[in-house]
Design a protein around this motif. Structure first.
Motif, PDB file in Angstrom:
ATOM      1  N   UNK A 109     -84.804  44.819  46.292  1.00 42.95           N
ATOM      2  CA  UNK A 109     -86.189  44.562  45.889  1.00 42.95           C
ATOM      3  C   UNK A 109     -86.910  45.870  45.615  1.00 42.95           C
ATOM      4  N   UNK A 110     -86.723  46.834  46.483  1.00 46.91           N
ATOM      5  CA  UNK A 110     -87.381  48.140  46.326  1.00 46.91           C
ATOM      6  C   UNK A 110     -86.963  48.798  45.019  1.00 46.91           C
ATOM      7  N   UNK A 111     -85.713  48.654  44.633  1.00 48.02           N
ATOM      8  CA  UNK A 111     -85.199  49.250  43.402  1.00 48.02           C
ATOM      9  C   UNK A 111     -85.941  48.708  42.175  1.00 48.02           C
ATOM     10  N   UNK A 112     -86.274  47.417  42.187  1.00 47.49           N
ATOM     11  CA  UNK A 112     -87.045  46.820  41.086  1.00 47.49           C
ATOM     12  C   UNK A 112     -88.534  47.104  41.221  1.00 47.49           C
ATOM     13  N   UNK A 113     -88.989  47.252  42.453  1.00 49.19           N
ATOM     14  CA  UNK A 113     -90.416  47.389  42.716  1.00 49.19           C
ATOM     15  C   UNK A 113     -90.989  48.723  42.239  1.00 49.19           C
ATOM     16  N   UNK A 114     -90.247  49.810  42.442  1.00 47.96           N
ATOM     17  CA  UNK A 114     -90.757  51.144  42.097  1.00 47.96           C
ATOM     18  C   UNK A 114     -91.154  51.246  40.619  1.00 47.96           C
ATOM     19  N   UNK A 115     -90.282  50.917  39.660  1.00 44.01           N
ATOM     20  CA  UNK A 115     -90.714  51.004  38.256  1.00 44.01           C
ATOM     21  C   UNK A 115     -91.823  50.020  37.916  1.00 44.01           C
ATOM     22  N   UNK A 116     -91.822  48.850  38.586  1.00 43.58           N
ATOM     23  CA  UNK A 116     -92.891  47.881  38.348  1.00 43.58           C
ATOM     24  C   UNK A 116     -94.239  48.452  38.767  1.00 43.58           C
ATOM     25  N   UNK A 117     -94.320  49.020  39.966  1.00 40.47           N
ATOM     26  CA  UNK A 117     -95.587  49.567  40.466  1.00 40.47           C
ATOM     27  C   UNK A 117     -96.080  50.719  39.593  1.00 40.47           C
ATOM     28  N   UNK A 118     -95.150  51.526  39.124  1.00 37.44           N
ATOM     29  CA  UNK A 118     -95.534  52.637  38.244  1.00 37.44           C
ATOM     30  C   UNK A 118     -96.234  52.092  36.990  1.00 37.44           C
ATOM     31  N   UNK A 119     -95.642  51.079  36.364  1.00 39.10           N
ATOM     32  CA  UNK A 119     -96.241  50.491  35.165  1.00 39.10           C
ATOM     33  C   UNK A 119     -97.572  49.816  35.490  1.00 39.10           C
ATOM     34  N   UNK A 120     -97.647  49.165  36.644  1.00 37.60           N
ATOM     35  CA  UNK A 120     -98.855  48.463  37.046  1.00 37.60           C
ATOM     36  C   UNK A 120    -100.036  49.433  37.159  1.00 37.60           C
ATOM     37  N   UNK A 121     -99.804  50.562  37.836  1.00 38.58           N
ATOM     38  CA  UNK A 121    -100.871  51.551  38.017  1.00 38.58           C
ATOM     39  C   UNK A 121    -101.221  52.215  36.683  1.00 38.58           C
ATOM     40  N   UNK A 122    -100.218  52.518  35.884  1.00 44.49           N
ATOM     41  CA  UNK A 122    -100.473  53.151  34.586  1.00 44.49           C
ATOM     42  C   UNK A 122    -101.319  52.259  33.682  1.00 44.49           C
ATOM     43  N   UNK A 123    -100.949  50.990  33.593  1.00 43.94           N
ATOM     44  CA  UNK A 123    -101.684  50.071  32.719  1.00 43.94           C
ATOM     45  C   UNK A 123    -103.112  49.872  33.216  1.00 43.94           C
ATOM     46  N   UNK A 124    -103.267  49.773  34.513  1.00 42.41           N
ATOM     47  CA  UNK A 124    -104.613  49.658  35.083  1.00 42.41           C
ATOM     48  C   UNK A 124    -105.463  50.870  34.688  1.00 42.41           C
ATOM     49  N   UNK A 125    -104.889  52.062  34.835  1.00 46.51           N
ATOM     50  CA  UNK A 125    -105.627  53.287  34.514  1.00 46.51           C
ATOM     51  C   UNK A 125    -105.944  53.399  33.016  1.00 46.51           C
TER      52      UNK A 125
END
Length: 628
Positions: A109-125
């Motif tokens: 789960x962590x392996x998939x989560x890291x790139x997801x969170x990166x995109x989530x924060x980037x898109x929000x910003x």
């Protein structure tokens, strides 16, 4: 703010707050951009960045919208989110036979989560910065973008993104003549091939040994070739090698090792129809429990929140898919492992990681049966500064669940003590994977006819490694290393790690040194023993392996994990430098005998500090496991 121009250089980007913006990643085809020739493009991964750069398409990288605090927050919170299964609200839905099924796949789960969170924060910003813009995005980015804006359209015609998980396929490399090939096999097909090959080997080579009445030592997911001294030991008749994720036999060498050993390769499958039906019934009940768990929407929305924004809805589909698939797989694996414990008299259990899917199952069942469990040190060179404690626990390489901890020597024993591991829990016994090297070391014919490079690709488990800057730095370092080596008119051998999803650096190397040899298969020791100097990228186990064979080592730093200074660098046993100073140190190693010999001496001292029982560690470890 910067933008990547046609010449690959950065330039100031104009304000496009009222324009249309395209979010582009490697899930989409560059042809989809042709309908928007004047639209601003932001890429979201290294592959898409390189594609647009190669095609002279101006774009900006999503990393530009992250700062240091964002990166630190993503990394820190990713560990918290990965342990969702511990929350009291939902842990009851995940329990089966005393085991929390959600914990078994937290690494995946962590392996998939890291790139997801990166995109989530980037898109929000990005959308905070340009709230009036219209966004045209790839299917993979659509759900995240919808969380922040209602001005969103899909760039491609893909209706549903198919999320691939870390262990959905097995990566296998093989050699044919001088050429190496790598293929990915689906988990389902891998199991079929594994079972078929096992049955053939059992029939024609008799690899299944008779069950012994004596108590046995259970080795879980151990590499047959790396641990061949275990299987050649007089204690081998007391060994059961239990591998569910990896094959016990995969080539002639591993076949020979097992065939000539007295160890037991258990055949554990559920053939009884009554038991099979019972398991299917349990799986149906588990599926219902998991479905009931999803009704706790308030919990999931609240728990999966970053910067006060819930990301549950946009990761829900892939998370549910992963959870439902792995919990049902766990029912099978738990019952197979229970059958193993019922069939054999197991005296003790040895694992090399506490975070593996099957290792966790074994550790849980062994604890219930009061069978001693032992974790062995994972590698010789790693993050062993105190600041790395939380990461090492998460990575399963410190003994949190195991009763005992075997270290290779005093270096990691001192690290374990500094982390608060009780001294009575630690046994320094040596490393079984280096026994044969120490035995044969004096008889090696050393040629010293090339420089060996052992690259390490950026890892998806670290958010910093996913940035374009880190990956460009890695490629730049490889390119500069090759250019500098060519100045000295030296042959170059590049030994890849076949198990790792390495960046394809072959073209980079061959462009600069056409006759360089790229090797994916084989034991790295066969190359280390004949090299003149080893070049490593960042922290690598090959550093210690080179020091065992008394080779000078230069480690080129490319990235910073913020996990402290490893003891191998603090000990000054190898040159640790940046790429700017690499040429100076390579020249010193190659031409200054006193400088070279000093680092070889320091390396010898570090080997003594890191390893004991050189040449007979396997015997010492097996003796310990028989009396624990």
């Amino acid at each position: 703010m910067t933008m990547i121009g046609k010449n690959g250089k950065k330039s100031h980007m104009i304000n496009f707050s009222t324009k249309t913006i395209i979010f582009f990643d490697s899930s989409s085809n560059i042809e989809n951009l042709k309908s928007y020739p004047t639209t601003y493009v932001i890429t979201f991964d290294y592959e898409s960045h390189k594609t647009l750069q190669k095609n002279n398409i101006q774009h900006q990288i999503s990393d530009d919208f992250l700062d240091v605090v964002d990166l630190q927050t993503i990394q820190k919170k990713s560990y918290h989110f990965s342990c969702w299964y511990n929350e009291s609200t939902i842990s009851q839905f995940l329990e089966y036979d005393g085991i929390n099924l959600g914990e078994l796949f937290y690494v995946e789960f962590h392996y998939s989560l890291i790139p997801f969170l990166k995109k989530f924060v980037e898109i929000n910003n990005i959308i905070k910065k340009f709230p009036e813009s219209k966004f045209i995005v790839t299917s993979d980015l659509f759900e995240i973008t919808e969380t922040f804006s209602n001005q969103v359209e899909k760039l491609d015609m893909v209706t549903e993104s198919v999320h691939k998980f870390l262990y959905d396929s097995i990566r296998h490399s093989f050699q044919m003549g001088k050429h190496s090939f790598t293929i990915n096999i689906s988990k389902k097909n891998y199991k079929k091939i594994k079972d078929l090959s096992y049955n053939i080997l059992k029939t024609f080579f008799g690899i299944t040994k008779s069950q012994s009445n004596t108590e046995s030592i259970l080795l879980v997911e151990f590499d047959t070739v790396k641990h061949r001294k275990f299987f050649a030991s007089d204690h081998s008749k007391s060994i059961i090698t239990f591998c569910r994720r990896r094959p016990v036999i995969w080539n002639l060498q591993s076949l020979s090792i097992i065939k000539n050993s007295n160890c037991i390769v258990p055949e554990i499958e559920i053939h009884n129809e009554i038991i099979k039906n019972t398991i299917e019934s349990i799986k149906s009940e588990t599926k219902l429990k998991i479905c009931s768990m999803w009704k706790n929407q308030n919990f999931f929305k609240s728990f999966f929140t970053l910067n006060e924004i819930s990301f549950w809805e946009c990761m829900r589909s892939f998370f549910i898919k992963l959870c439902e698939e792995r919990t049902l797989e766990a029912i099978d694996e738990i019952n197979i492992t229970k059958k193993l414990f019922e069939k054999y008299k197991i005296r003790s259990v040895l694992v090399w990681s506490e975070n593996g899917f099957n290792e966790q199952i074994v550790l849980n069942l062994a604890r219930r049966l009061s069978i001693p469990t032992v974790l062995i040190q994972h590698g010789g060179v790693g993050f062993d500064a105190p600041v790395a404690y939380k990461y090492n626990v998460f990575a399963g390489i410190l003994p949190i669940k195991s009763d005992k901890f075997i270290t290779w020597g005093n270096a990691y024993k001192e690290h374990a003590l500094s982390c608060g591991i009780p001294s009575k829990k630690i046994e320094a016994l040596g490393s079984p994977i280096y026994d044969e090297i120490f035995e044969k070391k004096s008889s090696f014919k050393i040629e010293k006819n090339f420089i060996l490079l052992t690259p390490t690709s950026p890892a998806q488990t670290f958010v910093n490694d996913l940035t374009v800057k880190t990956q460009e730095n890695n490629e730049f370092a490889i390119r500069e290393i090759c250019k500098i080596i060519s100045k000295f008119n030296k042959k170059l051998v590049v030994k890849m790690k076949s198990w790792q999803e390495e960046l394809n650096i072959s073209n980079i190397v061959k462009e600069i040194i056409p006759d360089a040899i790229i090797v994916e298969q084989g034991d790295v020791f066969s190359y280390i023993k004949n090299c003149e100097v080893l070049i490593a990228i960042d922290v690598s186990s090959t550093i210690l392996e080179a020091q065992i064979l008394e080779k000078p080592v230069i480690s080129v730093s490319v990235k910073n994990w913020d996990l402290g200074i490893p003891s191998v660098f603090a000990s000054n046993s190898c040159v640790n430098t940046n790429i700017e100073n690499f040429e100076y140190y390579l020249k010193k190693i190659l031409e200054d005998i006193d400088f070279r010999n000093q680092f070889i001496k320091n390396g010898n001292d570090y080997v003594d500090y890191s390893l004991i029982n050189k040449g007979n560690a396997s015997e010492k470890i097996l003796e310990f496991l028989k009396i624990i």
